[in-house]
Write an enzyme that holds these catalytic residues in place. Structure first.
Site, PDB file in Angstrom:
ATOM      1  N   HIS A 125      -4.853  -3.693   5.332  1.00  9.56           N
ATOM      2  CA  HIS A 125      -5.186  -3.862   3.755  1.00  9.56           C
ATOM      3  C   HIS A 125      -6.032  -4.539   2.994  1.00  9.56           C
ATOM      4  O   HIS A 125      -6.632  -5.954   3.395  1.00  9.56           O
ATOM      5  CB  HIS A 125      -3.947  -4.381   4.168  1.00  9.56           C
ATOM      6  N   ASP A 132       0.761  -1.428  -0.355  1.00  9.80           N
ATOM      7  CA  ASP A 132       0.051   0.117   0.040  1.00  9.80           C
ATOM      8  C   ASP A 132       1.175   1.076   0.161  1.00  9.80           C
ATOM      9  O   ASP A 132       0.406   2.642  -0.423  1.00  9.80           O
ATOM     10  CB  ASP A 132      -0.700  -0.145   2.023  1.00  9.80           C
TER      11      ASP A 132
HETATM   12  N1  LIG Z   1      -0.361  -8.735   2.415  1.00 11.91           N
HETATM   13  C1  LIG Z   1      -0.544  -7.952   0.352  1.00 11.91           C
HETATM   14  O1  LIG Z   1      -0.109  -7.321   0.544  1.00 11.91           O
HETATM   15  C2  LIG Z   1      -0.304  -8.988  -0.144  1.00 11.91           C
HETATM   16  C3  LIG Z   1      -1.180 -10.263  -0.054  1.00 11.91           C
HETATM   17  N2  LIG Z   1      -1.422 -11.177  -1.075  1.00 11.91           N
HETATM   18  C4  LIG Z   1      -1.978 -12.589  -0.487  1.00 11.91           C
HETATM   19  O2  LIG Z   1      -0.640 -13.772  -0.289  1.00 11.91           O
HETATM   20  C5  LIG Z   1      -0.968 -14.280  -1.277  1.00 11.91           C
HETATM   21  C6  LIG Z   1      -0.539 -15.548  -2.096  1.00 11.91           C
HETATM   22  O3  LIG Z   1      -0.462 -14.563  -3.501  1.00 11.91           O
HETATM   23  P1  LIG Z   1      -0.161 -15.744  -4.717  1.00 11.91           P
HETATM   24  O4  LIG Z   1       1.791 -15.594  -4.240  1.00 11.91           O
HETATM   25  O5  LIG Z   1       0.099 -15.126  -6.012  1.00 11.91           O
HETATM   26  O6  LIG Z   1      -0.883 -16.497  -4.780  1.00 11.91           O
HETATM   27  P2  LIG Z   1      -0.072 -18.913  -5.565  1.00 11.91           P
HETATM   28  O7  LIG Z   1      -1.167 -19.621  -5.645  1.00 11.91           O
HETATM   29  O8  LIG Z   1       0.882 -18.024  -6.637  1.00 11.91           O
HETATM   30  O9  LIG Z   1       1.013 -19.020  -4.104  1.00 11.91           O
HETATM   31  C7  LIG Z   1       0.757 -19.795  -3.073  1.00 11.91           C
HETATM   32  C8  LIG Z   1       2.017 -20.512  -2.869  1.00 11.91           C
HETATM   33  O10 LIG Z   1       1.043 -20.988  -1.884  1.00 11.91           O
HETATM   34  C9  LIG Z   1       1.436 -22.525  -1.529  1.00 11.91           C
HETATM   35  N3  LIG Z   1      -0.099 -22.975  -0.509  1.00 11.91           N
HETATM   36  C10 LIG Z   1      -0.915 -22.880  -0.200  1.00 11.91           C
HETATM   37  N4  LIG Z   1      -0.986 -23.942   0.564  1.00 11.91           N
HETATM   38  C11 LIG Z   1       0.337 -24.158   1.280  1.00 11.91           C
HETATM   39  C12 LIG Z   1       0.611 -24.382   2.942  1.00 11.91           C
HETATM   40  N5  LIG Z   1      -0.420 -25.162   3.510  1.00 11.91           N
HETATM   41  N6  LIG Z   1       1.523 -24.282   2.813  1.00 11.91           N
HETATM   42  C13 LIG Z   1       2.828 -23.871   2.216  1.00 11.91           C
HETATM   43  N7  LIG Z   1       2.416 -23.174   1.059  1.00 11.91           N
HETATM   44  C14 LIG Z   1       0.651 -23.142   0.391  1.00 11.91           C
HETATM   45  C15 LIG Z   1       0.613 -22.845  -3.356  1.00 11.91           C
HETATM   46  O11 LIG Z   1       0.641 -24.319  -2.898  1.00 11.91           O
HETATM   47  C16 LIG Z   1       1.058 -21.495  -3.893  1.00 11.91           C
HETATM   48  O12 LIG Z   1       1.976 -21.697  -4.501  1.00 11.91           O
HETATM   49  C17 LIG Z   1      -2.285 -14.759  -1.454  1.00 11.91           C
HETATM   50  O13 LIG Z   1      -3.212 -14.607  -0.488  1.00 11.91           O
HETATM   51  C18 LIG Z   1      -2.922 -12.840  -1.552  1.00 11.91           C
HETATM   52  O14 LIG Z   1      -4.022 -12.736  -1.964  1.00 11.91           O
HETATM   53  C19 LIG Z   1      -1.104 -10.728  -2.708  1.00 11.91           C
HETATM   54  C20 LIG Z   1      -0.757  -9.789  -3.351  1.00 11.91           C
HETATM   55  C21 LIG Z   1      -0.511  -8.332  -1.539  1.00 11.91           C
HETATM   56  O1  LIG Z   2      -5.517  -7.550  -3.875  1.00 11.57           O
HETATM   57  C1  LIG Z   2      -5.197  -8.558  -4.017  1.00 11.57           C
HETATM   58  O2  LIG Z   2      -5.819  -9.219  -3.370  1.00 11.57           O
HETATM   59  C2  LIG Z   2      -4.233  -8.502  -3.042  1.00 11.57           C
HETATM   60  C3  LIG Z   2      -3.267  -7.296  -2.282  1.00 11.57           C
HETATM   61  O3  LIG Z   2      -3.711  -7.861  -0.947  1.00 11.57           O
HETATM   62  C4  LIG Z   2      -3.471  -6.264  -3.093  1.00 11.57           C
HETATM   63  O4  LIG Z   2      -2.181  -6.180  -4.182  1.00 11.57           O
HETATM   64  O5  LIG Z   2      -2.870  -5.422  -2.252  1.00 11.57           O
END
Ligand SMILES: NC(=O)C1=CN([C@@H]2O[C@H](COP(=O)(O)OP(=O)(O)OC[C@H]3O[C@@H](n4cnc5c(N)ncnc54)[C@H](O)[C@@H]3O)[C@@H](O)[C@H]2O)C=CC1
Ligand SMILES: O=C([O-])CC(=O)C(=O)O
Length: 356
Positions: free
Chosen positions: A220, A193
């Site tokens: 967030h 953010d």
């Molecule tokens: N805090 C923030 O600003 C942001 C948060 N996110 C969040 O981050 C998370 C991940 O996003 P992406 O990497 O794009 O998703 P993705 O689906 O590409 O990767 C997630 C990974 O987590 C793994 N996974 C699933 N269950 C698991 C477990 N029990 N133990 C270990 N690994 C496990 C999957 O196998 C996968 O490789 C989502 O919840 C998303 O909403 C995304 C962008 C910004």
């Molecule tokens: O928007 C989403 O789902 C992933 C996230 O938290 C971000 O990009 O800020």
């Protein structure tokens, strides 16, 4: 027909390829990595990434392998870690990389870690809110945090998995239950953010984003993301239209990416960049550097809510000091009321998930 020595050589070649601890040498001789002269584990911090094979996890792993403060990098996921580990381990940077696949290896992945970064869990698709991820991600975060309590209870935890407004309270409850909760060591990552706010504000003002610092407080998700445009550095002023445009764009930055990706996930590359910026700040704090200040979603008394994102100073203990919000204008005070209302529900939902 192959001779038994040919078969043995073939097996050795395959096992060398699969086992990241074995190196295939010329002439088919095999050298165990344990027998190499490299000592590994030089001065530096031990970092684990949980969810390391995902959209965020892979670029995050690559960038952490480039961080000179990291001596050991553990990559854990329930799929695909051997490939990601093999690939990243060939980078000629200092950190030693080890891969861990599946839940039976979680404890090995976590033991001895100084910092654990968690991007494990499902991302949004168009039309979903971050809260729609709760049913799947809450359980994932709970299990991973139980592992942290057991294997590295003193580690700093950077929690990325959404909905952050609920997953941080879930992690806190798990740690409380285990008797290991240190509120200074649990940080929800809201850095993206701030990164977006810096970028969008710089664009409006015609500045270099690297010179801009926008505090973003609250949480967030949607209206809980509250940029404090009255406190932007360098000091500047905005028209009412600019304030409306910037606030809306920063609050919806995640949705902007989700819609542009059209079903292929949410922000991964900018998130990996933000996560590394934040993790690096935590590691510099652990090293004892002074004056490290970033925004994060933490256990807080800045408002009446038990968790809130605001500027925090990082130290050897994690969060050393939480700064008050400072003077807000009327627009921001109204935004704060809306943010607190939504945040309260998300926090309660996270706490109830573990206490039920
Ligand atoms: N805090 C923030 O600003 C942001 C948060 N996110 C969040 O981050 C998370 C991940 O996003 P992406 O990497 O794009 O998703 P993705 O689906 O590409 O990767 C997630 C990974 O987590 C793994 N996974 C699933 N269950 C698991 C477990 N029990 N133990 C270990 N690994 C496990 C999957 O196998 C996968 O490789 C989502 O919840 C998303 O909403 C995304 C962008 C910004
Ligand atoms: O928007 C989403 O789902 C992933 C996230 O938290 C971000 O990009 O800020």
């Amino acid at each position: 027909m192959q001779s038994s020595s040919e078969i043995n050589q073939r097996i050795a070649r395959i096992s060398a390829h699969l086992n990241p601890h074995t190196i295939q040498m010329e002439g088919n001789s095999v050298l165990r990595r344990d027998n190499c002269r490299a000592k590994g584990g030089s001065a530096g911090f031990k970092v684990a990434i949980l969810g390391a094979a995902g959209g965020i996890g892979q670029p995050l792993a690559m960038l952490m392998k480039m961080n000179p403060l990291v001596s050991v990098l553990h990559l854990y996921d329930v799929v695909n870690t051997p490939g990601v580990t093999s690939d990243i381990s060939h980078m000629d940077t200092g950190a030693v990389v080890r891969g861990f696949l599946g839940k039976d290896s979680l404890e090995d992945a976590l033991t001895g870690m100084d910092l654990v970064i968690i991007p494990a869990g499902v991302p949004r698709k168009p039309g979903m809110t971050r809260d729609d991820l709760f049913n799947i991600n809450a359980g994932i975060v709970k299990t991973l945090c139980e592992g942290i309590s057991k294997c590295c209870p003193r580690a700093i935890v950077n929690l990325i998995s959404n909905p952050v407004n609920s997953t941080v309270p879930i992690a806190a409850e798990v740690f409380k239950k285990a008797g290991t909760y240190d509120p200074r060591r649990l940080l929800g990552v809201t850095m993206l953010d701030v990164v977006r706010a810096n970028t969008f504000v710089a664009e409006v003002l015609g500045l270099d984003p690297r010179e801009v610092d926008v505090p973003v407080v609250g949480g967030h998700a949607g209206v809980t993301i509250l940029p404090l445009l009255s406190q932007v550095k360098p000091s500047c002023s905005f028209t009412p239209q600019e304030i409306e445009y910037l606030t809306t764009r920063i609050q919806n930055g995640g949705t902007e990416v989700v819609e542009a990706k059209a079903g292929a996930g949410s922000a991964t590359l900018s998130m990996a960049y933000a996560a590394v910026k934040f993790a690096d700040a935590c590691l510099r704090g652990l090293r004892g550097d002074a004056g490290i200040v970033e925004c994060a979603f933490v256990d807080s008394q800045v408002t009446e809510l038990p968790f809130f994102a605001s500027k925090v100073r990082l130290s050897r203990n994690g969060v050393e000091e939480i700064y008050p919000l400072g003077p807000l204008n009327e627009y921001e005070r109204n935004g704060l009321e809306k943010a607190k209302k939504e945040l309260a529900g998300s926090i309660d939902k996270g706490i109830a998930f573990v206490r039920k």
